[in-house]
Scaffold this motif. Structure first.
Motif, PDB file in Angstrom:
ATOM      1  N   LEU A  13     -18.385  15.290   2.793  1.00 22.46           N
ATOM      2  CA  LEU A  13     -18.298  15.183   4.253  1.00 22.46           C
ATOM      3  C   LEU A  13     -16.871  15.440   4.707  1.00 22.46           C
ATOM      4  CD1 LEU A  13     -20.294  11.845   4.434  1.00 22.46           C
ATOM      5  CD2 LEU A  13     -21.125  14.047   5.300  1.00 22.46           C
ATOM      6  N   PRO A  14     -16.708  16.116   5.849  1.00 21.35           N
ATOM      7  CA  PRO A  14     -15.353  16.254   6.395  1.00 21.35           C
ATOM      8  C   PRO A  14     -14.831  14.865   6.788  1.00 21.35           C
ATOM      9  CG  PRO A  14     -16.992  17.438   7.740  1.00 21.35           C
ATOM     10  CD  PRO A  14     -17.746  16.695   6.692  1.00 21.35           C
TER      11      PRO A  14
ATOM     12  N   THR B 283     -22.111  11.370  -2.590  1.00 19.13           N
ATOM     13  CA  THR B 283     -21.363  11.760  -1.395  1.00 19.13           C
ATOM     14  C   THR B 283     -19.887  11.473  -1.596  1.00 19.13           C
ATOM     15  OG1 THR B 283     -21.752   9.584  -0.406  1.00 19.13           O
ATOM     16  CG2 THR B 283     -23.247  11.348   0.236  1.00 19.13           C
ATOM     17  N   ASN B 284     -19.067  12.337  -1.023  1.00 22.69           N
ATOM     18  CA  ASN B 284     -17.628  12.162  -1.024  1.00 22.69           C
ATOM     19  C   ASN B 284     -17.092  12.571   0.341  1.00 22.69           C
ATOM     20  OD1 ASN B 284     -16.245  11.198  -3.481  1.00 22.69           O
ATOM     21  ND2 ASN B 284     -17.456  12.802  -4.465  1.00 22.69           N
ATOM     22  N   VAL B 285     -15.845  12.246   0.578  1.00 25.84           N
ATOM     23  CA  VAL B 285     -15.183  12.633   1.828  1.00 25.84           C
ATOM     24  C   VAL B 285     -13.901  13.377   1.460  1.00 25.84           C
ATOM     25  CG1 VAL B 285     -14.028  11.772   3.899  1.00 25.84           C
ATOM     26  CG2 VAL B 285     -16.121  10.659   3.100  1.00 25.84           C
ATOM     27  N   ALA B 286     -13.635  14.462   2.156  1.00 24.78           N
ATOM     28  CA  ALA B 286     -12.409  15.217   1.881  1.00 24.78           C
ATOM     29  C   ALA B 286     -11.952  15.936   3.147  1.00 24.78           C
ATOM     30  CB  ALA B 286     -12.648  16.228   0.761  1.00 24.78           C
ATOM     31  N   ASP B 287     -10.720  16.393   3.121  1.00 24.15           N
ATOM     32  CA  ASP B 287     -10.175  17.170   4.247  1.00 24.15           C
ATOM     33  C   ASP B 287     -10.639  18.610   4.102  1.00 24.15           C
ATOM     34  OD1 ASP B 287      -8.648  15.021   5.344  1.00 24.15           O
ATOM     35  OD2 ASP B 287      -7.263  15.275   3.663  1.00 24.15           O
TER      36      ASP B 287
END
Ligand code: MG
Length: 331
Positions: free
Chosen positions: A105-106, A137-141
């Motif tokens: 996810l952004p 799920t992960n979050v990254a720029d």
């Protein structure tokens, strides 16, 4: 390196990069269909040559490359991520069973985005009767990125691959091509019916010698099938079925035929097969499976050419979608 579109390019295209990667991978006793086809297959048995087979495929979709999140929404993106895998599994004439989804996810994405992704995965799970068996799920720029791995079991012919086409075979596609990517026409590439049913019907009638799905355009994908089979091809220009979207698509001055030959993301099957008997043709028609004959398989020395009206031919030059070159063009 000079390219037709100039600018800074990777010196090689996607096929060369992937080929270089595959060459470094060790052989393994579990492998039944090695990487390089639409699906791989491994044996679940403990020893060599035994146990049931599992067929699998994996695709990664990125916002701005394979979908435009702001335009289509996350549910459609999630659906597409599973549909493209179903299309690859169809190319092996296998039966889809379950998928796993990884999502990046952004940073700063809200809960609504996550809920829409879940809705998309749930919808396609029901529609295609495949289980969603897990994920991460992960979050990254960065942009929304969705990776789906789909597993299945071999169909009536086992695992059909890109190899197996022989000179004398007929080349057919399961539907009309071109214009799929035009967003103003609704973007067929976002919502299509993977040809799973058709592939299994073809396999029940022992039709495919080799098969793949058309994700990057006929002119880029046909050479891949030819390379895997060690053959050449003749495509009859006037027999290529052109989708109505190819005539309505805007954005540039290309002809509908050019769009049919070179656009990506049609997700129809390209099939090499023996000439169909009357009985088989009738049986396929009765099951609602359309096969549009577009050409024939020839020896490798003849290359890959378009047959024009009269006796002229021209090389079929790949202008389909190459993600690495496309990405380079964007920067
Ligand atoms: Mg494919």
């Amino acid at each position: 390196v000079t390219r037709e579109d100039g600018g800074q390019q990777p010196s090689e295209g996607e096929d060369e990069w992937v080929g270089g990667l595959l060459a470094r991978l060790p052989a393994h006793r579990a492998l039944r269909v090695p990487p390089g086809h639409d699906c791989g297959a491994v044996s679940l048995g403990a020893g060599a040559g035994d146990g049931p087979l599992v067929v699998g495929t994996c695709d990664v979709l990125v916002d701005g490359v394979h979908f435009e999140l702001a335009r289509c929404g996350a549910a459609a993106a999630a659906r597409k991520a599973v549909l493209v895998n179903l299309s690859d599994l169809a190319a092996s004439a296998s039966v889809p069973v379950a998928f796993w989804a990884g999502v990046v996810l952004p940073r700063g994405a809200d809960h609504a985005l996550f809920a829409a992704l879940a809705e998309g995965f749930a919808d396609v799970s029901r529609e295609a009767d495949v289980a969603c068996a897990g994920g991460d799920t992960n979050v990254a720029d960065g942009p929304l990125t969705i990776s789906v791995t789909l597993l299945g079991r071999p169909g009536p012919m086992g695992v059909v691959t890109r190899a197996g086409a022989a000179p004398g075979d007929v080349l057919s596609v399961t539907g009309a091509l071109g214009g799929s990517l035009d967003a103003s026409l609704g973007g067929r590439h976002l919502s299509f019916t993977p040809r799973v049913r058709e592939a299994l019907a073809l396999a029940r009638h022992s039709v495919p010698h080799a098969m793949m799905d058309l994700s990057d355009g006929l002119s880029r994908d046909l050479p891949r099938l030819c390379r895997a089979s060690g053959v050449g091809a003749r495509v009859r220009r006037d027999d290529v079925p052109v989708h109505p979207d190819a005539s309505r698509a805007g954005g540039d001055a290309r002809s509908p035929l050019e769009r049919a030959l070179h656009d990506g993301e049609d997700f129809e099957l390209l099939v090499a097969h023996a000439p169909l008997s009357e009985d088989t043709a009738a049986a396929l028609r009765a099951e609602g499976v359309a096969l549009h004959e577009i050409g024939r398989v020839v020896g490798p020395e003849e290359g890959i050419r378009l047959e024009l009206p009269g006796r002229a031919t021209a090389p079929l030059v790949a202008k389909g979608y190459d993600h690495l070159r496309q990405a380079a063009r964007r920067t």
